[in-house]
Structure formats: structure tokens, C-alpha cells
Design an enzyme around this catalytic site. Structure first.
Site, PDB file in Angstrom:
ATOM      1  N   LYS A 182       0.862  -1.188   0.000  1.00 24.33           N
ATOM      2  CA  LYS A 182       0.000   0.000   0.000  1.00 24.33           C
ATOM      3  C   LYS A 182       0.895   1.233   0.000  1.00 24.33           C
ATOM      4  O   LYS A 182       1.668   1.454   0.927  1.00 24.33           O
ATOM      5  CB  LYS A 182      -0.919   0.052   1.216  1.00 24.33           C
ATOM      6  CG  LYS A 182      -1.974   1.174   1.088  1.00 24.33           C
ATOM      7  CD  LYS A 182      -2.598   1.579   2.412  1.00 24.33           C
ATOM      8  CE  LYS A 182      -1.776   2.601   3.146  1.00 24.33           C
ATOM      9  NZ  LYS A 182      -1.719   3.933   2.467  1.00 24.33           N
ATOM     10  N   GLU A 243      10.320   0.196  10.783  1.00 22.73           N
ATOM     11  CA  GLU A 243      11.343   1.231  10.817  1.00 22.73           C
ATOM     12  C   GLU A 243      10.616   2.530  11.062  1.00 22.73           C
ATOM     13  O   GLU A 243       9.795   2.959  10.249  1.00 22.73           O
ATOM     14  CB  GLU A 243      12.118   1.276   9.498  1.00 22.73           C
ATOM     15  CG  GLU A 243      13.389   2.101   9.590  1.00 22.73           C
ATOM     16  CD  GLU A 243      13.312   3.374   8.795  1.00 22.73           C
ATOM     17  OE1 GLU A 243      13.443   4.446   9.412  1.00 22.73           O
ATOM     18  OE2 GLU A 243      13.112   3.313   7.585  1.00 22.73           O
ATOM     19  N   CYS A 277      13.880  10.197   8.494  1.00 18.20           N
ATOM     20  CA  CYS A 277      13.747   9.696   9.859  1.00 18.20           C
ATOM     21  C   CYS A 277      15.058   9.755  10.632  1.00 18.20           C
ATOM     22  O   CYS A 277      15.057   9.877  11.852  1.00 18.20           O
ATOM     23  CB  CYS A 277      13.212   8.269   9.846  1.00 18.20           C
ATOM     24  SG  CYS A 277      14.142   7.154   8.763  1.00 18.20           S
ATOM     25  N   GLU A 373       9.893  14.425  17.041  1.00 15.00           N
ATOM     26  CA  GLU A 373      10.401  14.447  15.672  1.00 15.00           C
ATOM     27  C   GLU A 373       9.645  15.500  14.857  1.00 15.00           C
ATOM     28  O   GLU A 373       8.435  15.427  14.707  1.00 15.00           O
ATOM     29  CB  GLU A 373      10.239  13.075  15.022  1.00 15.00           C
ATOM     30  CG  GLU A 373      10.862  12.983  13.649  1.00 15.00           C
ATOM     31  CD  GLU A 373      10.777  11.591  13.059  1.00 15.00           C
ATOM     32  OE1 GLU A 373      11.701  11.205  12.319  1.00 15.00           O
ATOM     33  OE2 GLU A 373       9.788  10.892  13.330  1.00 15.00           O
TER      34      GLU A 373
END
Length: 473
Positions: A182, A243, A277, A373
Site C-alpha cells: 500500500k 522502521e 527519519c 520528531e
């Protein structure tokens, strides 16, 4: 103020679902709009997979599994190798699609080469899948078999979608599994383009399915589906490999190559407009060189923002309005608690979701911008005096994806590497420096499991023990 008017070379591109070897519209005709982050204007609509469409993709993958898993590694590898060649040939188009959908400058696009390299590697890695044997128990010859799970679901992010699509699907396919991917609703176009290449290669129907849509619909179905054996969810105790995010520190000691440290840490937080990231969003500089580092860092942080389709643009917009607004909120929070030494000025562009590189200094360690973040070109630079102090600060986070240390003292570097709570530690280098033959993953909330050429195949294989009792003579 400038106005960006994009003029892509490709005037049409695939936006449908790819299920069981065929391109199909959503079963209810549903679509979602896709807007350019550089202009804010809608430029296409993409098929929105329904629950029925997602179930159909899983059913196709399940039906294709017995025949695909029965092929030899060489036979499966031929499909992967051909796909790698086609991806390489499609570099320019893939770069343009990424620029259109999430603002990635074509000048910096490299994911097609990494994806092709991964496919080339895994196409020849199948014969590495070996079990073990044991004759330690009298009267028995025992062994283990490594076998594919079945249907693997991959839900990929939007910041480097092609890289994630291939890095998840290639080892899963080579191990003998079938796959449903997806794509992210923010960046579905390169995934749809890859689906056209899958069709061109001639993968057996159902082996490699790619759908587009939102997480609460198709993503939820995949993560809960009882016939999906590897994904992220509950239901049938799926195996999970994740991850996730990061708040990566870079630590600058006074004996380092300062110019190198400046350039690399600057690139890390600017890369992909900060949408990475493992970006080093926290930089700790020894007090004896702090002023010099900051001066050089700010001088180096010069970007040419603009239309990501143009070859001289090295800083694109954020992926969409949601990302843009979130980053702006973090910047406003930062202004309340820390000094802004760079950034803050309005974008020179009238339209689009552009954020100028932003630097905060002397930010309190408990501040929101030091803990969460941001996923944008925003960095905090703080000072330290001792190793123990900076290790405590660097590890004071729920994330642990990447950390970096700059020093010429190898003993100091190795002490730091052992103490830092991160899945990867760069010494005299920083993110996105990474190598395919090294395991990649995070500590703490930065992920589950490890990926890489020597790790990923094993993630998609079950281990079965077989005990064979021998007849007495």
C-alpha cells in the site's frame, strides 16, 4: 515573491490499482486528489482502494503463493533482475513523479539507483537461504528448513517511497512470499509507475500487488487481515518489522575536521527538506568550538529553493499542507524557549509549502523541539563540556535510530559508539550515510528488527525443525 508554475514532461501517468496482474479502478469508483506541494494546486486524482479492493489484493496474493514459492531462487530472481533494469531506465520519469507528488528535487533523486541495486542483489541471493543440520542426538538426523510465510503486506511511507517499496518487497519476493504494497496517499505515483514495470516484466498474476489509499481503510484491512502473515498489526499474531522515527544526535568534538562536520551535518538536516527519519536534528558541539561551528554552519546553510522539477533546485517544499503546518507549529514552539539564529523569514515563494532552514541554539533539553520528531529542516545546536554529559543528553530521548560522532580520537569514538543508544552510529560521518551490507534499524521507539542485505531475507522466512529417527540396523 515568486510564483511557481510547474511544467512536467510527463503529461499522463498511472493512477489505478494493480491487483492480480491487472490495472483496475477502485470498485466503488472512489478517488482522492493529489496536489503539488510546490504550487498547492491539484493536478490529478488517484484510485482509493476500498476494503473489498484490499481483500481482493490479499486473495490474489494468497492464490499466487503456492506456485511462486515452488519456483527455484534462479527462476524468481529473473523477474527481480528485469524489474531492476526497467527501474534504472525509468529514472527520469520516477524523479519527476516524486517531484510532482511530494516535492523531492529531481537534482537530488537517487532512489531509482538504490532500488535497482537492491533488486540486482536479491535476484542472486536466494541460494543463501539455508537451514542447519544436527547429528547430536543418537538415532536421529535433525535439520531446520527455512520457508516463506505466505502473504506479506508492506505499508510504505511517503518520504522515499520507491526505496521503501523495493527494500521491503524484493527480499520478501525472493524468499518465496507474495506481496501486497500500500503506497502512501501523499506520494503514490512512483509506486503506480513501478506497477506498470511489474506488468511489463510479466510477474505471475497476484505475486506483486500495489494499491493506493489511506491508512484507515486499506491500511487497516492489511494490518488486520487473517491471511496476511507478515505486517504490522494484531489478529493472527503477525510477524512485525518496523522502521520508525528518530531524533538523531550528532556530537562534535574539538579535534574533529570541523569543515567536514559542518557540511555533513548541514546536509543531513537539509536532505529531502528535513523529511528523513534519521536526520541529525540535534547537534551537540563542544564549548571550545561552539561559536566557530555555529558561524560556519549558518554560512553553509544556503539553499536554492523552488520548483523541484528544475535542475538547479536543491531544496524543495514539504510534502503537503499537513506537514508544512506541523513544522510551523514546532518553529513557533521553539521561538518561545530558544534563540533562533537562522530561519523564520517568510518563504520567497507565493505558493507552495516551503520552509526555510531553521536553526535554534541553546534549547532547553526538555523542550518539545528537542523531544519530538519535527520531520522538517529544523535543527537545534547545543553545547557540551564532557563526554558523560553529552552521552546523557544524546540518549535522553525515546528514539534511537542514528547517532554521529566527529573526532580524530579513535578511543573516544569507540567509547561513544558503545554508549550511544542507537541502531547506527556514524564516526566522522552522519546520516544518511548507510550501507546495504550493514543491518539498519533502531533502538527504543525507533523500530523493531533490522533490515539490509544480510538481514532482510531472514525477516521473511519461517524456521521449521524436522526430526528424523533412523531405523535400527
Amino acid at each position: 515573491m515568486s510564483t511557481i508554475t510547474q511544467n512536467p514532461k510527463s503529461k499522463s501517468f498511472e493512477t489505478r490499482l494493480f491487483v492480480n496482474g491487472k490495472f483496475v479502478e477502485a470498485s466503488d469508483g472512489g478517488k482522492f486528489p493529489l496536489s503539488s506541494p510546490a504550487t498547492g494546486e491539484k493536478f490529478t486524482e488517484v484510485s482509493e482502494a476500498t476494503e473489498d479492493d484490499t481483500n481482493a489484493a490479499v486473495a490474489a496474493a494468497k492464490a499466487a503463493f503456492p506456485a511462486w514459492s515452488a519456483l527455484s531462487p534462479k527462476e524468481r530472481g529473473l523477474y527481480l533482475k528485469k524489474l531492476g533494469v526497467l527501474i534504472t531506465e525509468s529514472h527520469d520519469e520516477l524523479a519527476e513523479l516524486e517531484a510532482l507528488s511530494m516535492g523531492r528535487p529531481v537534482s537530488a533523486y537517487f532512489e531509482s539507483r538504490v532500488a535497482a541495486n537492491d533488486l540486482d542483489h536479491y535476484s542472486e541471493a536466494g541460494y543463501q537461504v539455508l537451514g542447519t543440520s544436527s547429528v547430536n542426538n543418537p538415532g536421529f538426523v535433525n535439520m531446520t528448513l527455512r520457508q516463506p510465510y505466505g502473504v506479506v503486506a508492506g505499508i510504505i511511507p511517503w518520504n522515499v517511497p520507491l526505496l521503501f517499496l523495493i527494500s521491503k518487497s524484493a527480499p520478501a519476493l525472493m524468499a518465496g512470499n507474495t506481496v501486497v504494497i500500500k503506497s502512501s496517499e501523499k506520494a503514490p505515483l512512483t509506486s503506480a509507475k513501478v506497477a506498470t514495470l511489474i506488468e511489463k516484466v510479466g510477474f505471475p498474476p497476484g505475486v506483486f500487488n500495489i494499491i493506493s489509499g489511506h491508512g484507515h481503510i486499506s491500511g487497516s484491512v492489511l494490518s488486520h487481515h487473517m491471511d496476511v502473515r507478515v505486517a504490522a498489526a494484531k489478529s493472527n499474531l503477525k510477524n512485525v518489522f518496523l522502521e520508525l522515527g528518530g531524533k538523531s544526535p550528532a556530537i562534535i568534538f574539538p579535534d574533529c575536521n570541523l569543515d567536514k562536520a559542518v557540511q555533513q551535518t548541514k546536509f543531513s538536516i537539509q536532505f529531502n527538506s528535513g523529511q528523513a527519519c534519521m536526520a541529525n536534528s540535534r547537534i551537540y558541539v563542544h564549548e571550545s568550538i561552539a561559536d566557530t561551528f555555529l558561524e560556519k554552519f549558518q554560512m553553509a546553510f544556503v539553499v536554492e529553493s523552488g520548483d523541484p522539477l528544475l535542475p538547479d533546485t536543491n531544496h524543495g517544499p514539504q510534502a503537503d499542507e499537513i506537514q508544512f503546518n506541523q513544522i510551523q507549529r514546532y518553529i513557533q514552539e521553539g521561538k518561545k524557549v530558544a534563540k533562533m539564529s537562522l530561519g523564520g523569514e517568510p518563504s520567497k515563494h507565493k505558493n507552495g509549502y516551503f520552509v526555510q532552514p531553521t536553526v535554534f541554539v541553546n534549547t532547553p533539553e526538555n523542550a518539545t523541539i528537542m523531544k519530538e520528531e519535527i520531520f522538517g529542516p529544523v535543527v537545534s545546536i547545543n553545547i557540551f563540556s564532557t563526554e558523560d554529559e553529552v552521552v546523557a543528553k544524546a540518549n535522553n530521548t525515546e528514539y534511537g535510530l542514528y547517532a554521529a560522532v566527529y573526532t580524530k580520537d579513535i578511543s573516544c569514538a569507540m567509547r561513544m559508539a558503545k554508549k550511544l543508544e542507537a541502531g547506527s552510529v556514524g564516526v566522522n560521518c552522519t546520516s544518511p550515510t548507510n550501507f546495504p551490507d550493514m543491518p539498519f534499524g533502531g533502538y527504543k521507539a525507533s523500530g523493531i528488527g533490522r533490515e539490509g542485505w544480510n538481514s532482510s531475507l531472514g525477516n521473511f522466512l519461517e524456521t521449521k525443525s524436522v526430526m528424523v529417527q533412523l531405523d535400527d540396523e
